[in-house]
Scaffold this motif. Structure first.
Motif, mmCIF file in Angstrom:
data_model
loop_
_atom_site.group_PDB
_atom_site.id
_atom_site.type_symbol
_atom_site.label_atom_id
_atom_site.label_comp_id
_atom_site.label_asym_id
_atom_site.label_seq_id
_atom_site.Cartn_x
_atom_site.Cartn_y
_atom_site.Cartn_z
ATOM 1 N N LYS A 1 9.406 5.039 17.755
ATOM 2 C CA LYS A 1 8.132 4.992 18.088
ATOM 3 C C LYS A 1 7.446 3.677 18.015
ATOM 4 O O LYS A 1 7.220 3.032 17.123
ATOM 5 N N GLU B 1 9.358 6.330 22.257
ATOM 6 C CA GLU B 1 8.129 7.097 22.284
ATOM 7 C C GLU B 1 6.987 6.241 22.130
ATOM 8 O O GLU B 1 6.859 5.662 21.016
ATOM 9 N N VAL B 2 6.109 5.897 23.275
ATOM 10 C CA VAL B 2 5.258 5.012 23.268
ATOM 11 C C VAL B 2 3.707 5.718 23.384
ATOM 12 O O VAL B 2 3.313 6.291 24.162
ATOM 13 N N VAL B 3 3.140 5.037 22.214
ATOM 14 C CA VAL B 3 1.851 5.473 22.178
ATOM 15 C C VAL B 3 0.923 4.315 22.782
ATOM 16 O O VAL B 3 0.804 3.178 22.092
ATOM 17 N N TYR B 4 0.293 4.925 23.753
ATOM 18 C CA TYR B 4 -0.643 3.659 24.481
ATOM 19 C C TYR B 4 -2.078 4.004 24.035
ATOM 20 O O TYR B 4 -2.812 5.041 24.472
ATOM 21 N N THR B 5 -2.744 2.865 23.333
ATOM 22 C CA THR B 5 -3.909 2.985 22.676
ATOM 23 C C THR B 5 -5.104 2.696 23.895
ATOM 24 O O THR B 5 -6.347 3.078 23.438
ATOM 25 N N ARG C 1 -5.184 2.203 12.268
ATOM 26 C CA ARG C 1 -5.131 3.509 12.140
ATOM 27 C C ARG C 1 -4.101 4.138 12.976
ATOM 28 O O ARG C 1 -3.392 5.105 12.653
ATOM 29 N N ALA C 2 -3.757 3.705 14.274
ATOM 30 C CA ALA C 2 -2.853 4.315 15.158
ATOM 31 C C ALA C 2 -1.513 4.050 14.540
ATOM 32 O O ALA C 2 -0.573 4.813 14.472
ATOM 33 N N ILE D 1 -0.501 3.861 11.364
ATOM 34 C CA ILE D 1 -0.429 4.483 10.315
ATOM 35 C C ILE D 1 -0.064 6.094 10.688
ATOM 36 O O ILE D 1 0.592 6.648 10.187
ATOM 37 N N GLN D 2 -1.218 6.464 11.331
ATOM 38 C CA GLN D 2 -1.193 7.815 11.585
ATOM 39 C C GLN D 2 0.114 8.384 12.485
ATOM 40 O O GLN D 2 0.677 9.367 12.203
ATOM 41 N N GLU D 3 0.306 7.473 13.328
ATOM 42 C CA GLU D 3 1.499 7.803 14.230
ATOM 43 C C GLU D 3 3.070 7.363 13.650
ATOM 44 O O GLU D 3 4.060 7.771 14.015
ATOM 45 N N ASP D 4 2.909 6.833 12.303
ATOM 46 C CA ASP D 4 4.088 6.218 11.399
ATOM 47 C C ASP D 4 4.775 5.632 12.669
ATOM 48 O O ASP D 4 6.316 5.696 12.703
ATOM 49 N N ARG E 1 12.766 5.333 10.454
ATOM 50 C CA ARG E 1 11.487 6.130 9.886
ATOM 51 C C ARG E 1 12.025 7.427 9.682
ATOM 52 O O ARG E 1 12.782 8.008 10.166
#
Lengths: 141, 301
Positions: free
Chosen positions: A15, A43-47, A58-59, A61-64, A141
């Motif tokens: 992630k 798995e990419v979280v694009y902020t 925050r992203a 930590i919350q997304e680990d 993870r």
């Protein structure tokens, strides 16, 4: 390539957070990298743009997330990198792979690493190099 | 592969005040384990799990972002699970829902948003969604749990198996598309939200919905980009929750959903066993029998 199956035999996807800090609206590079990492099975979280160190933390930590990729084309990379390294340490997240990319002058590379950035990917970097670096170094993870 | 105690230890860490990190790590453990390896206790204090579903582009993320505002302003602690599709080719995903919620998270320390990739499961949710939602419920940290599904069409009704309330989000002018979702998603919806209500045709869409769903059915309108209609949506959700909690409505609803969840887990289990039983050249009926027997044998061992 990493992928997850129902019986969990393969390693789960890595992630990654891809973030753009501050007043810097140029996000084409960040999007190209996000897509390349997706195509490599991550798995990419694009902020999105205009993020603050707090919102990026925050992203993470919350997304680990196992990896944080910061894209900066505004010249302000040093300040943001310092802030984020401090925040990651304060929040027990020093194992996160912290990558900085964008228009980073070569002479800034060493200093970024000294403040805690894991690796720097300046102009001309191939996406394969970023992918390989992540696959080899991302924490579990 | 992770043990039960691992997840419980992380939950305990969270409860001791160690922050979102422990809860987020527990979610990762659940997400990375097959559903039959995660046995979480039934939460003693139930929290409403709201499924927000509907076709792609209906404004689900934007609406969810506004719902964070409305709930948080009313003093509620909000958890959001935002699900995006995984690539069937690479297994990777770009999770973009968080992007649209970011502005609603500023300075809100008790709002928690987690993006989940669907990881090859069908029905517009991720396989681990139910267990992740249960974990959030068990944490005691939230007053409401919002689950935003992948853009869903007619048959992606799996959200109905895990949410207490399904809010179906649609937009005006879909016309025949409204007819199209009638058979699948519409049947499992507890309420319909006509978003982008400032667009032409909103009133007609609402009228059509009321005609086809009956006058008792709750249909409401929102303009998510401006937050219009969102407080009313929250009120409707709260009313439904109060009604469910009176008497044994919620217990019965959850028992019914639990039974269907068991069927889904069983299906995944059988499939995982079946993948390994391919070596023999059997006729169809014998192969099915073999798979079911093997799945049952392995389940007990």
């Amino acid at each position: 390539m990493t992928s997850s199956t129902a019986d969990g035999t393969k390693a789960p996807p890595i992630k990654v957070i891809v973030a753009k800090p501050g007043l810097d609206g140029h996000d084409r590079g960040a999007k190209v990298v996000a897509r390349a990492l997706r195509d490599a099975g991550m798995e990419v979280v694009y902020t999105g743009i205009y993020q603050t160190p707090d919102s990026i933390l925050r992203a993470v930590i919350q997304e680990d997330a196992a990896v944080l990729g910061l894209s900066s084309l505004s010249g302000a990379h040093m300040e943001y990198a310092k802030d984020l390294c401090k925040l990651l340490a304060e929040n027990d997240r020093t194992d996160v792979l912290f990558l900085v990319g964008g228009t980073i002058p070569e002479e800034d590379g060493e200093e970024l690493k000294q403040v805690g950035v894991t690796e720097v990917f300046g102009p001309g970097t191939r996406t394969e190099d970023i992918i390989n670096f992540i696959v080899e170094n991302a924490p579990e993870r | 592969m992770y043990g039960q105690t691992d997840i419980e230890a992380l939950l305990a860490e969270y409860r001791e005040g160690k922050g979102w990190g422990a809860l987020a790590r527990a979610i990762t453990r659940v997400e990375n384990s097959p559903p039959w390896q995660v046995e979480l206790p039934t939460p003693t204090e139930p929290v409403q799990v709201v499924g927000i579903t509907g076709p792609p582009g209906a404004g689900k993320s934007t609406l969810t972002g506004r719902m964070i505002d409305v709930y948080a302003n009313a003093g509620a602690r909000v958890a959001v699970l935002a699900i995006d599709p995984s690539s069937p080719i690479s297994g990777g995903a770009v999770l973009g829902d968080r992007l649209r919620m970011e502005t609603h998270l500023m300075g809100r320390e008790d709002v928690f948003v987690r993006s989940l990739a669907s990881r090859g499961s069908h029905g517009a949710i991720a396989g681990a969604t139910r267990n992740v939602a249960r974990l959030l419920e068990l944490s005691g940290a939230f007053d409401v749990i919002l689950i935003e599904t992948v853009g869903a069409g007619q048959t992606e009704v799996a959200i109905a198996e895990l949410a207490d309330t399904i809010a179906l989000v649609t937009v005006p002018g879909l016309g025949d598309a409204v007819q199209a979702i009638k058979a699948g998603l519409m049947e499992v919806a507890d309420m319909v939200v006509v978003n982008m209500a400032d667009r032409p045709g909103a009133r007609e869409t609402v009228r059509h919905l009321r005609l086809s769903m009956g006058r008792e059915f709750f249909v409401t309108t929102t303009i998510a980009t401006e937050g219009v209609g969102v407080p009313e949506l929250r009120e409707a959700l709260e009313e439904r929750w109060d009604r469910l909690r009176e008497g044994d409505g919620l217990t019965r609803l959850r028992a019914r959903k639990r039974a269907r969840e068991a069927a889904l887990v069983a299906e995944a289990w059988v499939r995982s066993c079946a993948d390994e039983i391919t070596e023999e050249n059997l006729d169809l009926n014998s192969a099915v029998k073999r798979i079911l027997e093997e799945a049952a044998r392995r389940w007990t061992t």
